[in-house]
Design an enzyme around this catalytic site. Structure first.
Site, mmCIF file in Angstrom:
data_model
loop_
_atom_site.group_PDB
_atom_site.id
_atom_site.type_symbol
_atom_site.label_atom_id
_atom_site.label_comp_id
_atom_site.label_asym_id
_atom_site.label_seq_id
_atom_site.Cartn_x
_atom_site.Cartn_y
_atom_site.Cartn_z
ATOM 1 N N ARG A 40 0.614 2.540 0.676
ATOM 2 C CA ARG A 40 1.157 3.560 1.571
ATOM 3 C C ARG A 40 2.092 4.441 0.755
ATOM 4 O O ARG A 40 2.806 3.934 -0.135
ATOM 5 C CB ARG A 40 1.960 2.935 2.728
ATOM 6 C CG ARG A 40 1.131 2.226 3.761
ATOM 7 C CD ARG A 40 0.354 3.215 4.644
ATOM 8 N NE ARG A 40 -0.386 2.541 5.697
ATOM 9 C CZ ARG A 40 -1.690 2.266 5.642
ATOM 10 N NH1 ARG A 40 -2.402 2.599 4.601
ATOM 11 N NH2 ARG A 40 -2.284 1.661 6.664
ATOM 12 N N GLU A 88 1.448 12.434 4.866
ATOM 13 C CA GLU A 88 0.055 12.919 4.858
ATOM 14 C C GLU A 88 -0.204 13.846 6.035
ATOM 15 O O GLU A 88 0.327 13.607 7.125
ATOM 16 C CB GLU A 88 -0.894 11.714 4.905
ATOM 17 C CG GLU A 88 -0.758 10.859 3.648
ATOM 18 C CD GLU A 88 -1.535 9.553 3.719
ATOM 19 O OE1 GLU A 88 -2.274 9.329 4.697
ATOM 20 O OE2 GLU A 88 -1.388 8.756 2.796
ATOM 21 N N HIS A 117 -6.600 9.894 0.984
ATOM 22 C CA HIS A 117 -6.596 8.620 1.742
ATOM 23 C C HIS A 117 -8.028 8.190 2.101
ATOM 24 O O HIS A 117 -8.369 8.088 3.283
ATOM 25 C CB HIS A 117 -5.737 8.763 3.013
ATOM 26 C CG HIS A 117 -5.261 7.439 3.549
ATOM 27 N ND1 HIS A 117 -4.046 7.276 4.180
ATOM 28 C CD2 HIS A 117 -5.844 6.217 3.575
ATOM 29 C CE1 HIS A 117 -3.902 6.018 4.562
ATOM 30 N NE2 HIS A 117 -4.986 5.350 4.212
HETATM 31 P P1 NAP Z 1 -2.286 -8.457 2.509
HETATM 32 O O1 NAP Z 1 -3.419 -9.387 2.251
HETATM 33 O O2 NAP Z 1 -1.320 -8.777 3.599
HETATM 34 O O3 NAP Z 1 -1.513 -8.258 1.134
HETATM 35 C C1 NAP Z 1 -0.287 -7.654 1.067
HETATM 36 C C2 NAP Z 1 0.447 -8.191 -0.135
HETATM 37 O O4 NAP Z 1 1.699 -7.523 -0.220
HETATM 38 C C3 NAP Z 1 0.742 -9.682 -0.060
HETATM 39 O O5 NAP Z 1 0.326 -10.274 -1.249
HETATM 40 C C4 NAP Z 1 2.248 -9.770 0.083
HETATM 41 O O6 NAP Z 1 2.734 -10.906 -0.578
HETATM 42 C C5 NAP Z 1 2.676 -8.482 -0.601
HETATM 43 N N1 NAP Z 1 3.990 -8.015 -0.157
HETATM 44 C C6 NAP Z 1 4.435 -7.840 1.098
HETATM 45 N N2 NAP Z 1 5.700 -7.416 1.093
HETATM 46 C C7 NAP Z 1 6.060 -7.329 -0.203
HETATM 47 C C8 NAP Z 1 7.250 -6.972 -0.875
HETATM 48 N N3 NAP Z 1 8.339 -6.611 -0.183
HETATM 49 N N4 NAP Z 1 7.261 -6.996 -2.215
HETATM 50 C C9 NAP Z 1 6.169 -7.360 -2.912
HETATM 51 N N5 NAP Z 1 5.008 -7.714 -2.339
HETATM 52 C C10 NAP Z 1 4.965 -7.709 -1.000
HETATM 53 O O7 NAP Z 1 -2.812 -7.008 2.844
HETATM 54 P P2 NAP Z 1 -4.144 -6.276 2.346
HETATM 55 O O8 NAP Z 1 -5.217 -6.508 3.329
HETATM 56 O O9 NAP Z 1 -4.380 -6.610 0.925
HETATM 57 O O10 NAP Z 1 -3.677 -4.747 2.497
HETATM 58 C C11 NAP Z 1 -2.561 -4.281 1.790
HETATM 59 C C12 NAP Z 1 -2.182 -2.885 2.218
HETATM 60 O O11 NAP Z 1 -3.096 -1.950 1.665
HETATM 61 C C13 NAP Z 1 -2.256 -2.593 3.724
HETATM 62 O O12 NAP Z 1 -1.117 -3.083 4.408
HETATM 63 C C14 NAP Z 1 -2.356 -1.092 3.755
HETATM 64 O O13 NAP Z 1 -1.072 -0.509 3.794
HETATM 65 C C15 NAP Z 1 -3.008 -0.750 2.426
HETATM 66 N N6 NAP Z 1 -4.367 -0.226 2.619
HETATM 67 C C16 NAP Z 1 -4.612 1.070 2.282
HETATM 68 C C17 NAP Z 1 -5.875 1.583 2.436
HETATM 69 C C18 NAP Z 1 -6.177 2.982 2.048
HETATM 70 O O14 NAP Z 1 -7.067 3.580 2.637
HETATM 71 N N7 NAP Z 1 -5.501 3.524 1.052
HETATM 72 C C19 NAP Z 1 -6.904 0.806 2.971
HETATM 73 C C20 NAP Z 1 -6.617 -0.506 3.305
HETATM 74 C C21 NAP Z 1 -5.339 -1.014 3.110
HETATM 75 P P3 NAP Z 1 4.074 -11.677 -0.066
HETATM 76 O O15 NAP Z 1 3.986 -11.743 1.418
HETATM 77 O O16 NAP Z 1 4.009 -12.991 -0.767
HETATM 78 O O17 NAP Z 1 5.206 -10.839 -0.549
HETATM 79 C C1 8YV Z 2 -7.764 3.639 7.098
HETATM 80 C C2 8YV Z 2 -6.040 2.229 5.833
HETATM 81 O O1 8YV Z 2 -8.283 4.827 6.578
HETATM 82 O O2 8YV Z 2 -6.829 0.133 6.556
HETATM 83 C C3 8YV Z 2 -5.858 0.818 6.236
HETATM 84 O O3 8YV Z 2 -4.704 0.359 6.205
HETATM 85 O O4 8YV Z 2 -5.141 2.877 5.411
HETATM 86 C C4 8YV Z 2 -7.393 2.839 5.900
HETATM 87 O O5 8YV Z 2 -8.408 1.891 5.804
HETATM 88 C C5 8YV Z 2 -6.770 3.920 8.148
HETATM 89 O O6 8YV Z 2 -6.085 2.838 8.623
HETATM 90 C C6 8YV Z 2 -7.475 4.545 9.332
HETATM 91 O O7 8YV Z 2 -6.715 5.514 9.816
#
Ligand code: NAP
Ligand code: 8YV
Length: 314
Positions: A233, A262, A280
């Site tokens: 994010r 964004e 994104h």
């Molecule tokens: P996840 O499995 O919950 O992984 C999140 C990781 O962040 C965990 O390993 C957690 O470990 C770590 N974390 C949380 N708070 C932290 C902190 N303060 N300092 C350091 N590490 C921390 O989530 P995920 O499914 O991999 O998704 C991660 C994130 O990617 C989502 O929340 C979303 O914001 C983003 N995302 C973006 C897109 C996009 O389109 N760009 C798409 C999908 C997801 P600990 O709890 O041990 O700290």
């Molecule tokens: C999506 C994302 O585009 O899953 C997330 O956290 O950032 C993306 O996969 C978004 O959530 C849909 O608006």
């Protein structure tokens, strides 16, 4: 859940997704209303379930305007714009769409890393501008065998690590706690990770708990030869500091899928050749968006039938 279930849809999805929702359920479309507040007063008391996304979220005001609200079903894994504390207080269940997007987000993160190091986007602009043959194109940086730091080694972070293994990269990570299920090197702080890394990929959760976690200090530690890749994010990175450090060369380069506000991107970034910018799109493939959509419907169907969500976050 008895009787005719009524949904409040906060924002528009694709035409096909919107249609599937309205053909399956009774849906109130908040984003189409001239006065969303008046509309909420009118239909709020009828709403059983909110459908939203990681982009639209769900505020405490919406939750309080819907006294029958029992669940918030969200498209996307990140749920930072949903007021989770209020949902918990009001006993409202919340679901997201984890795992189905891991591959595509990890693919894009590696794509951004390689694009930045090997100057792919820059090279594309160079060729299109007709400069090939008349100007030298600068050398890039090698990817294979380099040091990759992953800030947030969760579901997506681990998929990125698998891919980076294929490139012979050395991997270290920082989470709040060391993960005993992996052998990668653990760094105690984001700054330690950045000091060690050539490339730093940010994949932790968004929201208040990680606001500005990639601070000026962290980016200075990454340094003039370092690359910051953010698919988490925009809020996780101190964006004004990042722009300043890129401008002065104290941070080498950046490849960004997400931004603080964004779709607004700081104009200074638009002028920087060492920055790769995408809108994104990390989960944005036909296959993954379809799986995310199906998981939204699975959550809705399951909650309506049994009161249980398939992928609850609360
Ligand atoms: P996840 O499995 O919950 O992984 C999140 C990781 O962040 C965990 O390993 C957690 O470990 C770590 N974390 C949380 N708070 C932290 C902190 N303060 N300092 C350091 N590490 C921390 O989530 P995920 O499914 O991999 O998704 C991660 C994130 O990617 C989502 O929340 C979303 O914001 C983003 N995302 C973006 C897109 C996009 O389109 N760009 C798409 C999908 C997801 P600990 O709890 O041990 O700290
Ligand atoms: C999506 C994302 O585009 O899953 C997330 O956290 O950032 C993306 O996969 C978004 O959530 C849909 O608006």
């Amino acid at each position: 859940m008895s009787g005719d279930v009524q949904l409040l849809q906060i924002g528009s999805f694709t035409e096909e997704f919107n249609k599937r929702l309205t053909e399956t359920y009774k849906v109130h479309r908040l984003w189409e209303q001239e006065s969303p507040d008046d509309y909420l007063k009118e239909v709020g008391p009828e709403v059983d379930i909110v459908v939203t996304s990681g982009r639209y979220g769900c505020s405490a005001d919406i939750m309080r305007a819907a006294p029958k609200l029992k669940a918030i079903v969200s498209f996307g894994v990140g749920y930072d714009p949903i007021d989770i504390d209020t949902a918990r207080e009001l006993n409202i269940a919340v679901s997201n769409t984890p795992d189905v997007l891991n591959d595509c987000v990890a693919d894009l993160a590696m794509g951004l890393l390689i694009s930045s190091a090997r100057r792919i986007a820059e090279g594309d602009r160079f060729v299109r501008a007709g400069k090939w043959g008349s100007e030298p194109f600068p050398l890039g940086a090698k990817v294979s065998g380099k040091r990759l730091g992953i800030l947030g080694l969760g579901r997506i972070g681990k998929c990125i690590a698998q891919r980076a293994n294929g490139f012979g990269m050395e991997i270290h990570y920082h989470n709040r706690r060391q993960d005993p299920s992996v052998d990668y090197g653990y760094e105690e702080t984001p700054a330690d990770l950045a000091t060690w890394a050539d490339f730093l990929i940010v994949t932790c959760v968004g929201g208040p708990s990680t606001q500005g976690l990639v601070s000026r200090e962290v980016m200075e530690a990454l340094g003039p030869q370092g690359t910051l890749i953010n698919v988490s994010r925009g809020s996780v990175v101190d964006q004004p500091a990042m722009v300043e450090l890129l401008e002065s060369g104290r941070l080498g380069s950046a490849a960004l899928d997400v931004f603080a506000d964004e779709p607004n991107v700081p104009s200074a970034l638009l002028e920087m050749p060492q920055v790769v910018l995408v809108p994104h799109i990390a989960s944005g493939t036909h296959e993954t968006r379809k799986q995310m959509q199906d998981l939204v419907f699975d959550n809705l169907d399951s909650f309506i039938a049994s009161g249980k969500l398939v992928t609850p976050v609360l």
